[in-house]
Motif scaffolding. Structure first.
Motif, PDB file in Angstrom:
ATOM      1  N   THR A   1       0.827  -1.218   0.000  1.00  0.00           N
ATOM      2  CA  THR A   1       0.000   0.000   0.000  1.00  0.00           C
ATOM      3  C   THR A   1       0.863   1.271   0.000  1.00  0.00           C
ATOM      4  N   HIS A   2       0.276   2.329  -0.560  1.00  0.00           N
ATOM      5  CA  HIS A   2       0.893   3.657  -0.476  1.00  0.00           C
ATOM      6  C   HIS A   2      -0.248   4.675  -0.380  1.00  0.00           C
ATOM      7  N   PHE A   3      -0.255   5.458   0.698  1.00  0.00           N
ATOM      8  CA  PHE A   3      -1.379   6.368   0.914  1.00  0.00           C
ATOM      9  C   PHE A   3      -0.986   7.829   0.699  1.00  0.00           C
ATOM     10  N   ASN A   4      -2.015   8.609   0.404  1.00  0.00           N
ATOM     11  CA  ASN A   4      -1.854   9.976  -0.091  1.00  0.00           C
ATOM     12  C   ASN A   4      -1.625  10.978   1.043  1.00  0.00           C
ATOM     13  N   GLN A   5      -0.557  11.752   0.910  1.00  0.00           N
ATOM     14  CA  GLN A   5      -0.181  12.655   2.008  1.00  0.00           C
ATOM     15  C   GLN A   5      -1.192  13.792   2.250  1.00  0.00           C
ATOM     16  N   PRO A   6      -1.576  14.565   1.217  1.00  0.00           N
ATOM     17  CA  PRO A   6      -2.526  15.656   1.517  1.00  0.00           C
ATOM     18  C   PRO A   6      -3.853  15.142   2.087  1.00  0.00           C
ATOM     19  N   MET A   7      -4.322  14.014   1.577  1.00  0.00           N
ATOM     20  CA  MET A   7      -5.585  13.468   2.100  1.00  0.00           C
ATOM     21  C   MET A   7      -5.417  12.998   3.545  1.00  0.00           C
ATOM     22  N   ALA A   8      -4.278  12.357   3.841  1.00  0.00           N
ATOM     23  CA  ALA A   8      -4.057  11.863   5.207  1.00  0.00           C
ATOM     24  C   ALA A   8      -3.934  13.036   6.184  1.00  0.00           C
ATOM     25  N   GLU A   9      -3.268  14.105   5.751  1.00  0.00           N
ATOM     26  CA  GLU A   9      -3.122  15.262   6.650  1.00  0.00           C
ATOM     27  C   GLU A   9      -4.467  15.932   6.913  1.00  0.00           C
ATOM     28  N   ALA A  10      -5.299  16.028   5.853  1.00  0.00           N
ATOM     29  CA  ALA A  10      -6.640  16.597   6.049  1.00  0.00           C
ATOM     30  C   ALA A  10      -7.451  15.700   6.979  1.00  0.00           C
ATOM     31  N   MET A  11      -7.342  14.387   6.769  1.00  0.00           N
ATOM     32  CA  MET A  11      -8.085  13.452   7.608  1.00  0.00           C
ATOM     33  C   MET A  11      -7.620  13.527   9.061  1.00  0.00           C
ATOM     34  N   TYR A  12      -6.315  13.696   9.245  1.00  0.00           N
ATOM     35  CA  TYR A  12      -5.804  13.719  10.623  1.00  0.00           C
ATOM     36  C   TYR A  12      -6.317  14.947  11.384  1.00  0.00           C
ATOM     37  N   GLU A  13      -6.485  16.075  10.679  1.00  0.00           N
ATOM     38  CA  GLU A  13      -7.081  17.261  11.329  1.00  0.00           C
ATOM     39  C   GLU A  13      -8.487  16.926  11.832  1.00  0.00           C
ATOM     40  N   ASN A  14      -9.226  16.204  11.029  1.00  0.00           N
ATOM     41  CA  ASN A  14     -10.585  15.819  11.433  1.00  0.00           C
ATOM     42  C   ASN A  14     -10.561  14.813  12.583  1.00  0.00           C
TER      43      ASN A  14
ATOM     44  N   LYS B   1     -17.601   9.826  11.810  1.00  0.00           N
ATOM     45  CA  LYS B   1     -17.472  11.298  11.898  1.00  0.00           C
ATOM     46  C   LYS B   1     -16.212  11.771  11.156  1.00  0.00           C
ATOM     47  N   ALA B   2     -15.080  11.097  11.441  1.00  0.00           N
ATOM     48  CA  ALA B   2     -13.822  11.514  10.800  1.00  0.00           C
ATOM     49  C   ALA B   2     -13.914  11.331   9.286  1.00  0.00           C
ATOM     50  N   GLU B   3     -14.558  10.252   8.858  1.00  0.00           N
ATOM     51  CA  GLU B   3     -14.680  10.026   7.414  1.00  0.00           C
ATOM     52  C   GLU B   3     -15.596  11.061   6.768  1.00  0.00           C
ATOM     53  N   ALA B   4     -16.759  11.311   7.389  1.00  0.00           N
ATOM     54  CA  ALA B   4     -17.714  12.257   6.801  1.00  0.00           C
ATOM     55  C   ALA B   4     -17.086  13.650   6.672  1.00  0.00           C
ATOM     56  N   MET B   5     -16.337  14.064   7.698  1.00  0.00           N
ATOM     57  CA  MET B   5     -15.698  15.384   7.647  1.00  0.00           C
ATOM     58  C   MET B   5     -14.660  15.445   6.523  1.00  0.00           C
ATOM     59  N   THR B   6     -13.933  14.352   6.342  1.00  0.00           N
ATOM     60  CA  THR B   6     -12.916  14.321   5.278  1.00  0.00           C
ATOM     61  C   THR B   6     -13.578  14.291   3.903  1.00  0.00           C
ATOM     62  N   LEU B   7     -14.690  13.566   3.800  1.00  0.00           N
ATOM     63  CA  LEU B   7     -15.430  13.571   2.531  1.00  0.00           C
ATOM     64  C   LEU B   7     -15.894  14.979   2.197  1.00  0.00           C
ATOM     65  N   LEU B   8     -16.412  15.663   3.206  1.00  0.00           N
ATOM     66  CA  LEU B   8     -16.864  17.043   2.985  1.00  0.00           C
ATOM     67  C   LEU B   8     -15.699  17.894   2.464  1.00  0.00           C
TER      68      LEU B   8
END
Ligand code: ZN
Length: 513
Positions: free
Chosen positions: A305-318, A424-431
Motif C-alpha cells: 500500500t501507499h497512501f496519499n499525504q494531503p488526504m491523510a493530513e486533512a483526515m488527521y485534522e478531522n 465522523k472523521a470520514e464524513a468530515m474528510t469527505l466534505l
C-alpha cells in the motif's frame, strides 16, 4: 441553516451521533452473518437494501463476482469512493462480549478480523453527508463498494483491471483498528501473490502396486521442502506460507491429485514477482522429480500500500477534532480481560486496555524493512487513485489477529463507538474533498509527482486471470444452515448480545483487575 464548512462539520457529528441505533444494528447484523470471502451473500444483500432505500443506485454486475457491487449517489464530479472489507475468518466463531474462547458454533467462521464494521461506518458517513450535499446543492458523486474476499486478496485488483474505478478522483478506505488513525506513504504492508499449485500423477494400489503410481502428494511435499530450503536464502523482508488444500483421499490410494496454496509476500512489486518466479521453478522441479504434471492458478494478489499525504493530513485534522470514544468501565474490563487471556502483554505483562490517546499521524516506512507483515489489496487501488486509509477503534490493541479473540468486541459497545467516531472523521474528510478543490488538486499532485514518479503500477494478475468465486463455497454450505439459526433479529432483541443471552462483559473471575 448551517452556512460554513465548520458548521457543516458540526452538523455531520450531530447527525451521526443520532444514528447510534442504526450503527449497532448494522454492526450486529453483519457480525451474525459471518460470511467467508466470495460467499458474502447475506451481507451484500443486506447492505444493498439499506443503500437502495436511501437513494443509491446499485450496480451488481461487477466482474461476475456474485457478492460484489457498487452503489452510487449524486451527480457529476468529483467522484469519491469509500470502501471497506466485508468477509470473515475461518474457525473464528465467537460469542461477542465474552473474554475467553466460547464459539457460537464450534468450527464455524466468524468476524475474527472485524470486517463487519467498515461498511456500516461508510454508510453512516455517506448518509450524513448526503443530507448536507442535497440541501446545499454540493455537486459530486459518492460511490460505496465492498472489499469482497479481502482475506483471499481476491477482488480489488480486478476492480482496477476492469475499469470500475476509472472515473474516481479519490478513495477513502476504512479498516478496523484499535485507534482512530491514518497515515501516508508506504505504510509498511507487504504485497503478495496468492497462488494454488496443483499436481497430477497416477493412482495405484498403495500396497499392491505402488510402483505403478505417481504421487501428486509427493510433489507437494517436495515443493514445500524445496521452498523451505530456499527460504534461508531469501531476503528477510519476505513472508510466505502455505496450506495443503488437497493431500489425496486415503492412504491406500496413491494420490493422483494434490494441491498446495501459497501466499508469497514481499515489500515491493519486483521482489514479489521474483519470488513468484522462484516458486514456480520449484513447483516445476517437484513435478519433474515425481513424474507428475503441474498447473497453477492465481487466486489473489495485492500491491504493497501507499497512501496519499494531503488526504491523510486533512483526515488527521478531522481525527483530532473527533477524538477517541469515551470508554466505559465495562469496555475496559472486557479489553483488559482478553489481553490477559491471550497473553498479549507478554513478556512485559502490561495490559493497557483500550487507548485513551490518539496515535500520531503514521509516517512513511522504509521498504527495506518488514515490520507489519500483512497485506491488503487496497494496495492496488492506492496505486491507481489517490487513496487514504482510516483506522477506527472498534477492537483491542495487541491481539493475535485472524483469531477468535479479535471477534469478541465486534458486536459490543466498543465496536459501535469505534464505528461512530470513524464515521465522523470520514464524513468530515469527505466534505473536505467535495467542497475544497485545492485538496483534490494537491492529492492528485502528490499522486503524480511523488508517489508514482519512480514507481509505476503493473498488475500482478494477467488479463486471463479470473476472480476465484468458488472459494469457501463448501465451508459455507456446511455451516450456513446452523448459522442461520443465530442471525440477529432486531425486531425481537435490542442487541445481538441480548439475543445470545450474554451479560456484558463476561470475563473469567479475577481477570478484570
Ligand atoms: Zn482486514
Amino acid at each position: 441553516m448551517a452556512a460554513s464548512p465548520a458548521a457543516w462539520k458540526a452538523e455531520l457529528v450531530k447527525e451521526i451521533d443520532g444514528k447510534q441505533k442504526m450503527a449497532q444494528e448494522m454492526v450486529d447484523m453483519i457480525f451474525s452473518f459471518a460470511e467467508l470471502g466470495f460467499q458474502e451473500f447475506e451481507t451484500s444483500a443486506y447492505l444493498k437494501k439499506i443503500l437502495r432505500e436511501n437513494g443509491f443506485t446499485i450496480d451488481s454486475s461487477i466482474n461476475g463476482i456474485p457478492t460484489a457491487w457498487i452503489a452510487k449517489w449524486g451527480n457529476g464530479k468529483p467522484v469519491i469512493a469509500i470502501g471497506s472489507d466485508i468477509d470473515c475468518i475461518p474457525k473464528a466463531s465467537q460469542k461477542p462480549g465474552v473474554a475467553y474462547h466460547d464459539p457460537i458454533i464450534q468450527g464455524a467462521p466468524g468476524h475474527g478480523e472485524g470486517h463487519n464494521s467498515g461498511l456500516p461506518l461508510n454508510i453512516l458517513s455517506a448518509l450524513a453527508l448526503k443530507k448536507i450535499m442535497e440541501r446545499e446543492k454540493i455537486p459530486g458523486t459518492l460511490m460505496l463498494w465492498p472489499g469482497v474476499a479481502e482475506e483471499q486478496l481476491g477482488t480489488k485488483a480486478y476492480y482496477i483491471r476492469d475499469g470500475y474505478f476509472k472515473d474516481v478522483n479519490a478513495c477513502i478506505f476504512t479498516h478496523v483498528g484499535s485507534n482512530l488513525a491514518t497515515g501516508y506513504g508506504d505504510n509498511g504492508y507487504t504485497g503478495l501473490v496468492s497462488v494454488k499449485f496443483t499436481f497430477k500423477g497416477q493412482a495405484a494400489h498403495a500396497a499392491g502396486a505402488p510402483w505403478r503410481g505417481k504421487s501428486a502428494l509427493d510433489a507437494v511435499e517436495l515443493m514445500n521442502t524445496g521452498w523451505n530450503f530456499h527460504r534461508e536464502h531469501m531476503e528477510p523482508t519476505q513472508r510466505s506460507h502455505y496450506v495443503i488444500t488437497d493431500g489425496g483421499d486415503q492412504p491406500n490410494v496413491v494420490p493422483s491429485e494434490a494441491s498446495v496454496w501459497y501466499f508469497i509476500r514481499e515489500r515491493t512489486y519486483p521482489k514479489i514477482m521474483q519470488n513468484f518466479r522462484d516458486c514456480i521453478k520449484i513447483a516445476e522441479s517437484s513435478a519433474a522429480m515425481t513424474g507428475t504434471t503441474m498447473t497453477y492458478q492465481v487466486l489473489g494478489s495485492a500491491w504493497p500500500t501507499h497512501f496519499n499525504q494531503p488526504m491523510a493530513e486533512a483526515m488527521y485534522e478531522n481525527i483530532k477534532q473527533v477524538g477517541l470514544p469515551v470508554w466505559s468501565r465495562e469496555d475496559q474490563t472486557l479489553a483488559v480481560a482478553i489481553q490477559k487471556e491471550v497473553r498479549s502483554g507478554a513478556p512485559t505483562d502490561s495490559f493497557p486496555g483500550l487507548p485513551t490517546q490518539l496515535s500520531p499521524l503514521f509516517l512513511p516506512r522504509d521498504p527495506s524493512f518488514n515490520l507489519m507483515g500483512g497485506s491488503d489489496d487496497i494496495g492496488d487501488i492506492s496505486w491507481n487513485i489517490p487513496t487514504v486509509s482510516l483506522y477506527y477503534p472498534s477492537n483491542v490493541p495487541n491481539l493475535p489477529g485472524h483469531h477468535w479473540a479479535n471477534a469478541i468486541t465486534m458486536a459490543t459497545p466498543i465496536a459501535y463507538k469505534g464505528v461512530i467516531s470513524g464515521a465522523k472523521a470520514e464524513a468530515m474528510t469527505l466534505l473536505d474533498l467535495f467542497i475544497n478543490p485545492v485538496l483534490l488538486d494537491s492529492a492528485k499532485a502528490y499522486f503524480v509527482n511523488v508517489q508514482t514518479k519512480m514507481t509505476k503500477y503493473e498488475p500482478i494478475i494477467s488479463e486471463k486471470d479470473k476472480p476465484a468465486n468458488g472459494l469457501n463455497r463448501k465451508i459455507m454450505e456446511e455451516y450456513r444452515p446452523e448459522m442461520k439459526k443465530y442471525y440477529y433479529d432486531p425486531s425481537r432483541y435490542k442487541t445481538y448480545m441480548e439475543q445470545l443471552g450474554i451479560k456484558y462483559p463476561t470475563v473469567k473471575p479475577g481477570s478484570d483487575q
